[in-house]
Design an enzyme around this catalytic site. Structure first.
Site, mmCIF file in Angstrom:
data_model
loop_
_atom_site.group_PDB
_atom_site.id
_atom_site.type_symbol
_atom_site.label_atom_id
_atom_site.label_comp_id
_atom_site.label_asym_id
_atom_site.label_seq_id
_atom_site.Cartn_x
_atom_site.Cartn_y
_atom_site.Cartn_z
ATOM 1 C CG ASP A 168 25.217 101.160 -23.614
ATOM 2 O OD1 ASP A 168 25.441 100.423 -24.404
ATOM 3 O OD2 ASP A 168 25.728 101.942 -23.393
ATOM 4 C CD GLU A 169 25.340 97.937 -28.245
ATOM 5 O OE1 GLU A 169 25.190 96.785 -28.703
ATOM 6 O OE2 GLU A 169 26.710 98.106 -28.146
#
Length: 218
Positions: A168-169
């Site tokens: 989720d980066e």
């Protein structure tokens, strides 16, 4: 192979005619040795030529088929290479650059920095994204990531590189002459855009983001 069948039929008819003619000559003129030798020579030559022609036709057909298969195989290999190239440089879910490719792009951007230019690096993390995956499933989570990547791409220009570098980066690299305050505004615009509600089927998500900014030169 219709052409080859027609060719074989024509060759057979010609061979029969060559065999019948000597018989007719014998019936009409009687047996004449030299004429029979002459006809025999014609029949032998005809048979040899017919064999060579049929062999050439078969060889040509085989070559055409081989060329067709080689061309098809070449297209398959080219397509596979394109897919491998894509997998090597792109994230399979969002189609953004992956971590490995992003690092290479970042090095090139640093090398190409002109005097007076800044390279801003934004790191963006989606808060509590694991809860979405665990509660609603990875398919829903992937669709949230895809929507976030589309919103990030809405802020892209020729001097921007965007990547998904982890689950989720995300990371932005922006080459600009703007200073810290303007760069902070760019980051806030991206965060605000990504924080708008995301609708997936019957679910609505309002993601929040953590961010970090680094500048080069410092």
């Amino acid at each position: 192979m219709p052409d080859m069948e027609c060719s074989n039929l024509g060759s057979t008819r010609r061979s029969l005619i060559l065999l019948i003619v000597p018989g007719l000559v014998i019936l009409i003129k009687g047996f004449i040795f030299m004429e029979m030798v002459y006809f025999a020579g014609i029949i032998i030559i005809h048979a040899a030529l017919a064999t060579q022609i049929q062999s050439a036709i078969r060889e040509h057909s085989i070559n055409v088929e081989l060329e067709k298969r080689i061309e098809e195989r070449t297209r398959e290999i080219v397509e596979k290479n394109k897919q491998l190239e894509l997998l090597a440089h792109r994230d399979t879910i969002t189609n953004l650059y992956n971590r490995w490719s992003f690092m290479g792009k970042l090095d090139k951007m640093i090398e190409a920095s002109a005097p007076g230019e800044n390279l801003a690096l934004f790191y963006i993390d989606v808060d509590r994204f694991k809860i979405i995956n665990d509660t609603y499933g990875h398919i829903v989570g992937d669709r949230v990531l895809i929507e976030l990547s589309k919103r990030m791409l809405g802020h892209k220009n020729d001097n921007t590189t965007i990547a998904r570098i982890g689950g989720d980066e995300f990371a932005f690299a922006v080459q600009t002459t703007q200073q810290h305050k303007e760069i902070e505004k760019i980051a806030m615009n991206i965060i605000n855009s990504c924080s708008r509600p995301i609708i997936v089927d019957n679910y609505s998500f309002s993601p929040t983001m953590s961010r970090g900014i680094s500048m080069y030169p410092f």
